[in-house]
Design a protein around this motif. Structure first.
Motif, PDB file in Angstrom:
ATOM      1  N   PRO A 183       0.821  -1.221   0.000  1.00 33.05           N
ATOM      2  CA  PRO A 183       0.000   0.000   0.000  1.00 33.05           C
ATOM      3  C   PRO A 183       0.849   1.263   0.000  1.00 33.05           C
ATOM      4  O   PRO A 183       1.917   1.296   0.621  1.00 33.05           O
ATOM      5  N   ASP A 184       0.386   2.292  -0.715  1.00 29.16           N
ATOM      6  CA  ASP A 184       1.160   3.533  -0.772  1.00 29.16           C
ATOM      7  C   ASP A 184       0.815   4.439   0.413  1.00 29.16           C
ATOM      8  O   ASP A 184      -0.111   4.179   1.177  1.00 29.16           O
ATOM      9  N   THR A 190      -2.787   5.763   0.721  1.00 31.70           N
ATOM     10  CA  THR A 190      -3.735   4.729   1.161  1.00 31.70           C
ATOM     11  C   THR A 190      -3.611   4.519   2.668  1.00 31.70           C
ATOM     12  O   THR A 190      -4.614   4.456   3.387  1.00 31.70           O
ATOM     13  N   VAL A 209      -1.394  -3.787   5.741  1.00 31.42           N
ATOM     14  CA  VAL A 209      -1.853  -4.994   5.052  1.00 31.42           C
ATOM     15  C   VAL A 209      -2.563  -5.955   6.016  1.00 31.42           C
ATOM     16  O   VAL A 209      -3.633  -6.480   5.715  1.00 31.42           O
ATOM     17  N   GLN A 231      -5.194  -3.441   8.503  1.00 33.61           N
ATOM     18  CA  GLN A 231      -5.908  -2.297   7.904  1.00 33.61           C
ATOM     19  C   GLN A 231      -5.863  -1.089   8.845  1.00 33.61           C
ATOM     20  O   GLN A 231      -6.863  -0.410   9.086  1.00 33.61           O
TER      21      GLN A 231
END
Length: 203
Positions: A5-6, A9, A148, A151
């Motif tokens: 994820p960037d 995000t 990841v 969340q």
């Protein structure tokens, strides 16, 4: 392959619940180190990290690590390594077999530990390697891993990261920063379903 994820995000996620000071033990003396040893040896795995005073001049060598952090899923211990007796207990912990010591970006930590404590840490597990083996194409790091698996957004203070870890008296912000790097690592280790047999330094 899975993507990491960037930043944008991750920034939208709710925060990861960090350990507070009530669950962080500062270890500066032999007695405190022996109490930490007794509490830690009953675990099968620890989150693991170190901190060293930053170097800013070209060619300046660090004499770190100055701090060693070890964490179970319940609490963390932050060892200050200026006291020889405290250093000796820290070295003994890192030599223990049968306990996984999990963290992120540990190549440098391992090298510095060998130089500073005179021991080869046993059972080091580089969590980035586990993510690579599971199909993530670049280094995950603690922020990506927490995003990841949970969340959630792992908050790291840049000010604390670049602070003076050689200070005899650590600030509360330093303690929280250091302890939670190790705490997040053990939470990631558990969430990945890893056991103590998943050891052996790699990376």
């Amino acid at each position: 392959m899975h993507s990491t994820p960037d930043k944008d995000t991750i920034a939208m996620l709710p925060p990861f619940a960090r350990l507070g000071l009530d669950r962080i033990a500062l270890v500066t003396t032999q007695a405190e180190a022996e109490a930490a040893f007794a509490a830690l040896v009953v675990a099968s795995a620890w989150g693991f990290d170190t901190e060293s005073k930053p170097t800013f001049r070209v060619g300046e060598a660090s004499d770190g690590p100055h701090i060693l952090q070890l964490s179970t899923p319940e609490r963390a211990w932050v060892f200050q390594l200026h006291d020889p007796a405290c250093r000796a207990v820290a070295a003994e912990l890192l030599r223990l077999r049968g306990i996984a010591k999990a963290g992120f970006g540990l190549r440098d930590d391992r090298k510095r530990i060998i130089e500073k404590l005179g021991v080869e840490p046993v059972g080091i597990l580089e969590l980035n390697t586990v993510f690579r083996e599971r199909g993530y194409r670049k280094d995950m790091g603690v922020k990506g891993a927490v995003a990841v698996l949970f969340q959630q957004r792992f908050i790291k203070s840049k000010k604390a990261a670049t602070s003076n870890w050689a200070n005899p008296r650590l600030s509360e912000a330093q303690l929280v920063y250091a302890a939670n790097d190790a705490y997040a690592a053990i939470r990631v280790f558990d969430a990945l379903g890893l056991g103590p047999e998943m050891t052996g330094f790699s990376g």
